[in-house]
Design an enzyme around this catalytic site. Structure first.
Site, PDB file in Angstrom:
ATOM      1  N   HIS A  16      11.826 -13.920 -29.380  1.00  0.00           N
ATOM      2  CA  HIS A  16      12.810 -14.904 -28.948  1.00  0.00           C
ATOM      3  C   HIS A  16      14.049 -14.633 -29.798  1.00  0.00           C
ATOM      4  CE1 HIS A  16       9.905 -18.225 -27.258  1.00  0.00           C
ATOM      5  NE2 HIS A  16       9.836 -17.089 -26.586  1.00  0.00           N
ATOM      6  N   ASP A  58       5.991 -19.345 -21.488  1.00  0.00           N
ATOM      7  CA  ASP A  58       5.060 -18.632 -22.372  1.00  0.00           C
ATOM      8  C   ASP A  58       3.656 -19.217 -22.231  1.00  0.00           C
ATOM      9  OD1 ASP A  58       7.092 -17.023 -23.428  1.00  0.00           O
ATOM     10  OD2 ASP A  58       7.427 -18.359 -25.145  1.00  0.00           O
ATOM     11  N   GLU A  88      15.169 -10.116 -25.336  1.00  0.00           N
ATOM     12  CA  GLU A  88      13.767 -10.217 -25.737  1.00  0.00           C
ATOM     13  C   GLU A  88      13.113  -8.843 -25.663  1.00  0.00           C
ATOM     14  OE1 GLU A  88      11.355 -13.235 -23.972  1.00  0.00           O
ATOM     15  OE2 GLU A  88      12.703 -14.836 -24.603  1.00  0.00           O
TER      16      GLU A  88
END
Length: 152
Positions: A86, A97, A22
């Site tokens: 992602h 999140d 990420e």
């Protein structure tokens, strides 16, 4: 409103984020009444920590970018949110999140925008309210202006 340059960056991230750790950064812009304008973003820094399913933004260049934007703009441009990638699947926010976004909005006591970039697309979200009642709302593109894209 999201400036075209910012959208172009998310398009390039979308094309290159598959199966990679990420990545993330902050969104810089302005509050204009009930509207939020995104004019800048930061890219990941060398001190940020990137994993296959997490990103920790700790490099000080993010704060420097926000401070410099604030000074350049005459104290109108500021932190308006965050973005991260992602590496697989659609750009749907995870439970973590949502929890993190709600904490940011609660701490700042103002609405913020968040972007998730995935290999299939990128999605803009608005978070209003404070924990535990914050609403995470996917934004929909409604028109293209001369400098950017307008969402509702």
């Amino acid at each position: 409103m999201l400036r075209y340059e910012v959208g172009d960056f998310f398009d390039s991230m979308r094309a290159s984020c598959a199966a990679k750790p990420e990545r993330g950064g902050i969104l810089i812009g302005s509050y204009r009444g009930p509207h939020i304008e995104i004019t800048e973003y930061t890219e990941p820094g060398s001190k940020d920590i990137a994993g296959p399913s997490s990103f920790k933004r700790i490099d000080e260049h993010h704060q420097r970018a926000a401070t410099n934007a604030w000074k350049r703009s005459g104290n109108t441009a500021t932190f308006v949110g965050e973005w991260h990638s992602h590496p697989s699947g659609p750009p749907h926010p995870s439970g973590l999140d949502r929890q993190t976004w709600k904490a940011v909005v609660t701490r700042l006591n103002t609405p913020c925008l968040f972007v998730i970039v995935s290999p299939t697309a990128w999605q803009l979200f608005r978070v209003l309210g404070t924990k535990p009642y914050a609403d995470v709302v996917p934004m929909t593109e409604i028109e293209h202006g001369t400098t950017g894209i307008v969402y509702r």
